[in-house]
Scaffold this motif. Structure first.
Motif, PDB file in Angstrom:
ATOM      1  N   GLY A 152      12.074 133.848   3.570  1.00  0.00           N
ATOM      2  CA  GLY A 152      12.669 132.541   3.073  1.00  0.00           C
ATOM      3  C   GLY A 152      13.463 131.760   4.365  1.00  0.00           C
ATOM      4  O   GLY A 152      13.935 130.611   4.388  1.00  0.00           O
ATOM      5  N   THR A 153      13.490 132.367   5.534  1.00  0.00           N
ATOM      6  CA  THR A 153      14.106 132.012   6.623  1.00  0.00           C
ATOM      7  C   THR A 153      13.039 131.826   7.734  1.00  0.00           C
ATOM      8  O   THR A 153      12.067 132.022   7.700  1.00  0.00           O
ATOM      9  N   TYR A 154      13.623 131.013   8.910  1.00  0.00           N
ATOM     10  CA  TYR A 154      12.459 130.664   9.761  1.00  0.00           C
ATOM     11  C   TYR A 154      13.156 130.924  11.211  1.00  0.00           C
ATOM     12  O   TYR A 154      14.454 131.140  11.424  1.00  0.00           O
ATOM     13  N   LYS A 155      12.170 130.801  12.290  1.00  0.00           N
ATOM     14  CA  LYS A 155      12.451 131.443  13.450  1.00  0.00           C
ATOM     15  C   LYS A 155      13.000 130.059  14.510  1.00  0.00           C
ATOM     16  O   LYS A 155      12.414 128.994  14.320  1.00  0.00           O
ATOM     17  N   PRO A 156      13.611 130.559  15.510  1.00  0.00           N
ATOM     18  CA  PRO A 156      14.090 129.311  16.620  1.00  0.00           C
ATOM     19  C   PRO A 156      12.837 128.892  17.046  1.00  0.00           C
ATOM     20  O   PRO A 156      11.759 129.415  17.289  1.00  0.00           O
ATOM     21  N   VAL A 157      12.943 127.696  17.669  1.00  0.00           N
ATOM     22  CA  VAL A 157      11.691 126.887  18.226  1.00  0.00           C
ATOM     23  C   VAL A 157      11.840 126.766  19.698  1.00  0.00           C
ATOM     24  O   VAL A 157      12.946 127.372  20.440  1.00  0.00           O
ATOM     25  N   PHE A 158      10.969 126.180  20.448  1.00  0.00           N
ATOM     26  CA  PHE A 158      11.024 125.844  21.928  1.00  0.00           C
ATOM     27  C   PHE A 158      11.872 124.675  22.106  1.00  0.00           C
ATOM     28  O   PHE A 158      12.078 123.930  21.101  1.00  0.00           O
ATOM     29  N   ASP A 159      12.374 124.542  23.107  1.00  0.00           N
ATOM     30  CA  ASP A 159      13.158 123.243  23.726  1.00  0.00           C
ATOM     31  C   ASP A 159      12.013 122.475  24.014  1.00  0.00           C
ATOM     32  O   ASP A 159      10.931 122.519  24.661  1.00  0.00           O
ATOM     33  N   LEU A 160      12.129 121.124  23.415  1.00  0.00           N
ATOM     34  CA  LEU A 160      11.083 120.216  23.491  1.00  0.00           C
ATOM     35  C   LEU A 160      11.507 118.721  23.843  1.00  0.00           C
ATOM     36  O   LEU A 160      12.721 118.341  23.439  1.00  0.00           O
ATOM     37  N   VAL A 161      10.788 118.223  24.789  1.00  0.00           N
ATOM     38  CA  VAL A 161      11.041 116.784  25.082  1.00  0.00           C
ATOM     39  C   VAL A 161      10.015 116.007  24.713  1.00  0.00           C
ATOM     40  O   VAL A 161       8.740 116.406  24.902  1.00  0.00           O
ATOM     41  N   GLY A 209      21.766 126.280   8.152  1.00  0.00           N
ATOM     42  CA  GLY A 209      21.031 125.776   6.973  1.00  0.00           C
ATOM     43  C   GLY A 209      20.568 124.245   7.380  1.00  0.00           C
ATOM     44  O   GLY A 209      21.235 123.671   8.581  1.00  0.00           O
ATOM     45  N   SER A 210      20.096 123.489   6.590  1.00  0.00           N
ATOM     46  CA  SER A 210      19.759 122.056   6.639  1.00  0.00           C
ATOM     47  C   SER A 210      18.973 121.655   7.874  1.00  0.00           C
ATOM     48  O   SER A 210      19.002 120.584   8.419  1.00  0.00           O
ATOM     49  N   ILE A 211      18.069 122.608   8.596  1.00  0.00           N
ATOM     50  CA  ILE A 211      17.289 122.192   9.814  1.00  0.00           C
ATOM     51  C   ILE A 211      15.943 121.690   9.377  1.00  0.00           C
ATOM     52  O   ILE A 211      15.342 122.087   8.064  1.00  0.00           O
ATOM     53  N   ALA A 212      15.592 120.728   9.984  1.00  0.00           N
ATOM     54  CA  ALA A 212      14.217 119.990   9.785  1.00  0.00           C
ATOM     55  C   ALA A 212      12.806 121.035   9.884  1.00  0.00           C
ATOM     56  O   ALA A 212      13.053 122.119  10.442  1.00  0.00           O
ATOM     57  N   GLU A 213      12.042 120.887   8.887  1.00  0.00           N
ATOM     58  CA  GLU A 213      11.120 121.915   8.563  1.00  0.00           C
ATOM     59  C   GLU A 213       9.991 121.546   9.746  1.00  0.00           C
ATOM     60  O   GLU A 213       9.179 122.577  10.236  1.00  0.00           O
ATOM     61  N   THR A 219       5.840 110.460  16.828  1.00  0.00           N
ATOM     62  CA  THR A 219       7.066 109.720  16.830  1.00  0.00           C
ATOM     63  C   THR A 219       8.381 110.757  17.334  1.00  0.00           C
ATOM     64  O   THR A 219       9.524 110.237  17.467  1.00  0.00           O
ATOM     65  N   ALA A 220       8.170 112.088  17.098  1.00  0.00           N
ATOM     66  CA  ALA A 220       9.236 113.087  17.033  1.00  0.00           C
ATOM     67  C   ALA A 220      10.288 112.911  15.917  1.00  0.00           C
ATOM     68  O   ALA A 220      11.288 113.837  15.940  1.00  0.00           O
ATOM     69  N   GLU A 221       9.945 112.106  15.123  1.00  0.00           N
ATOM     70  CA  GLU A 221      11.103 112.309  13.857  1.00  0.00           C
ATOM     71  C   GLU A 221      11.145 113.601  13.063  1.00  0.00           C
ATOM     72  O   GLU A 221       9.977 114.127  12.678  1.00  0.00           O
ATOM     73  N   PRO A 222      12.268 114.022  12.838  1.00  0.00           N
ATOM     74  CA  PRO A 222      12.418 115.082  12.014  1.00  0.00           C
ATOM     75  C   PRO A 222      12.170 115.148  10.469  1.00  0.00           C
ATOM     76  O   PRO A 222      12.634 114.091  10.011  1.00  0.00           O
ATOM     77  N   VAL A 223      11.693 116.033   9.919  1.00  0.00           N
ATOM     78  CA  VAL A 223      11.084 115.914   8.596  1.00  0.00           C
ATOM     79  C   VAL A 223      11.545 117.092   7.644  1.00  0.00           C
ATOM     80  O   VAL A 223      11.786 118.092   8.092  1.00  0.00           O
ATOM     81  N   ASN A 224      11.934 116.799   6.630  1.00  0.00           N
ATOM     82  CA  ASN A 224      12.469 117.674   5.349  1.00  0.00           C
ATOM     83  C   ASN A 224      13.516 118.873   5.963  1.00  0.00           C
ATOM     84  O   ASN A 224      13.401 119.776   6.315  1.00  0.00           O
ATOM     85  N   GLN A 225      14.711 118.218   6.052  1.00  0.00           N
ATOM     86  CA  GLN A 225      15.971 118.959   6.742  1.00  0.00           C
ATOM     87  C   GLN A 225      16.726 119.889   5.717  1.00  0.00           C
ATOM     88  O   GLN A 225      17.646 119.637   5.180  1.00  0.00           O
ATOM     89  N   THR A 226      15.717 120.874   5.149  1.00  0.00           N
ATOM     90  CA  THR A 226      16.275 121.662   4.021  1.00  0.00           C
ATOM     91  C   THR A 226      15.980 123.246   4.464  1.00  0.00           C
ATOM     92  O   THR A 226      16.270 124.174   3.668  1.00  0.00           O
ATOM     93  N   LYS A 227      15.762 123.548   5.865  1.00  0.00           N
ATOM     94  CA  LYS A 227      15.235 124.787   5.821  1.00  0.00           C
ATOM     95  C   LYS A 227      16.409 125.686   6.598  1.00  0.00           C
ATOM     96  O   LYS A 227      17.426 125.066   7.238  1.00  0.00           O
TER      97      LYS A 227
END
Length: 322
Positions: A152-161, A209-213, A219-227
């Motif tokens: 139910g939890t998620y991993k950190p991601v890469f730094d992105l530009v 919590g409340s991290i974008a899925e 566009t790089a817009e975040p979506v679904n900030q519930t993870k």
């Protein structure tokens, strides 16, 4: 799309191993004579109105002018789905093993995605799901997504530009002004009496919590900030601090909840939780200095206190374990 990997050494090894498909391998002389190979420079916006030369790996996805429809890139004289793939050092293309952009003269929307090299310590186990790029695909329908642990939890991601720049190929070079679209988080955990953490601590995990899925690929817009993203803390050599190298996250909704799970050697798990005053917006580095009540060898923790790239700091204090 090739995996985006931080760290110049890894980047160079990756580029050498995977990018022998460079511009010396073109086979169709007729089409090649009509193609342009623009030079590329890249800078990153670290603060408002301030740019510095970019170092890292950079990919370029040409789209049809005025749209997010992927045009493609000519490889071996044929239009292909292979993006441009570059190793960049101090803003300039580095080395010979790059897959260059080859395109007919015209106007294109260039979509840039990169991973910067870091001088400071950064989590070296990021993961994320990357979209498959197909001929003519609308990039605005694709996403980078979090990878789940399975609990139910998620991993950190890469730094992105990221950047989208309209470019006239044939008269303009590729000039990428990149913006960080991820956020960084550091947690420093200490006991309020400044004593070493006891040996009966098996592990300490942090959940935010409340991290974008996911992030939109165009566009790089975040979506679904519930993870919820999870990562561990490591004990310092003197035992006084439990902390992590910077972990990178997709942006959060305002005031995400921070949870700390302390597992003791008797298999008991103790949870501390608090809503943050700050949010993890794009291009921020949030440092949380967390002070907890002393962890007694037998007993439970009782609460905590927090201190805040734009750099923010926040301090949190929790009372004693009982």
């Amino acid at each position: 799309m090739k995996r985006l990997i931080p760290g110049v050494l890894g980047l160079l090894l990756f580029a050498t191993a995977c990018c022998d498909d460079n511009n010396d391998n073109n086979s169709d002389g007729d089409i090649e004579q009509t193609l342009v190979t623009p030079a590329l420079t890249a800078r990153i916006s670290e603060q408002a109105s301030q740019e510095t030369p970019f170092t890292g790996i950079l990919e370029v996805f040409p789209c049809v002018s005025g749209s997010s429809d992927f045009f493609g890139n000519y490889f071996n004289g044929k239009l292909s789905v292979f993006s441009g793939f570059y190793t960049i050092v101090q803003g300039e293309v580095f080395g010979e093993n790059n897959r260059m952009i080859h395109l007919p003269i015209g106007t294109y929307n260039m979509v840039y995605w990169g991973t910067p090299k870091h001088e400071e310590p950064i989590d070296n186990t990021p993961e994320m799901s990357e979209p498959g790029i197909t001929e003519g695909v609308d990039l605005s329908t694709l996403y980078f997504s979090l990878r789940p642990y399975g609990d139910g939890t998620y991993k950190p991601v890469f730094d992105l530009v990221h950047a989208v720049v309209e470019t006239q190929v044939g008269t303009e070079n590729l000039r990428a002004s990149l913006y960080r679209v991820s956020a960084g988080l550091i947690v420093n955990l200490t006991q309020k009496d400044n004593s070493p953490f006891p040996d009966n601590i098996e592990e300490i995990k942090v959940q935010i919590g409340s991290i974008a899925e996911k992030l939109n690929f165009y566009t790089a817009e975040p979506v679904n900030q519930t993870k919820t993203v999870r990562f561990g803390l490591t004990r310092s050599e003197d035992g006084l601090t439990m902390s992590n190298p910077t972990v990178m996250l997709f942006p959060s909704a305002p005031n995400p909840t921070l949870e700390i799970y302390i597992t003791l050697t008797d298999n008991s798990i103790h949870k501390l939780s608090q809503t943050l005053n700050s949010s993890l917006s794009a291009n921020t580095l949030l440092t949380l200095n967390i002070v907890i009540g002393r962890i007694i060898s037998e007993g439970n923790p009782e609460g905590f206190t927090i201190t805040d790239w734009n750099e923010q700091s926040e301090t949190i204090e929790f009372p004693d374990f009982e």
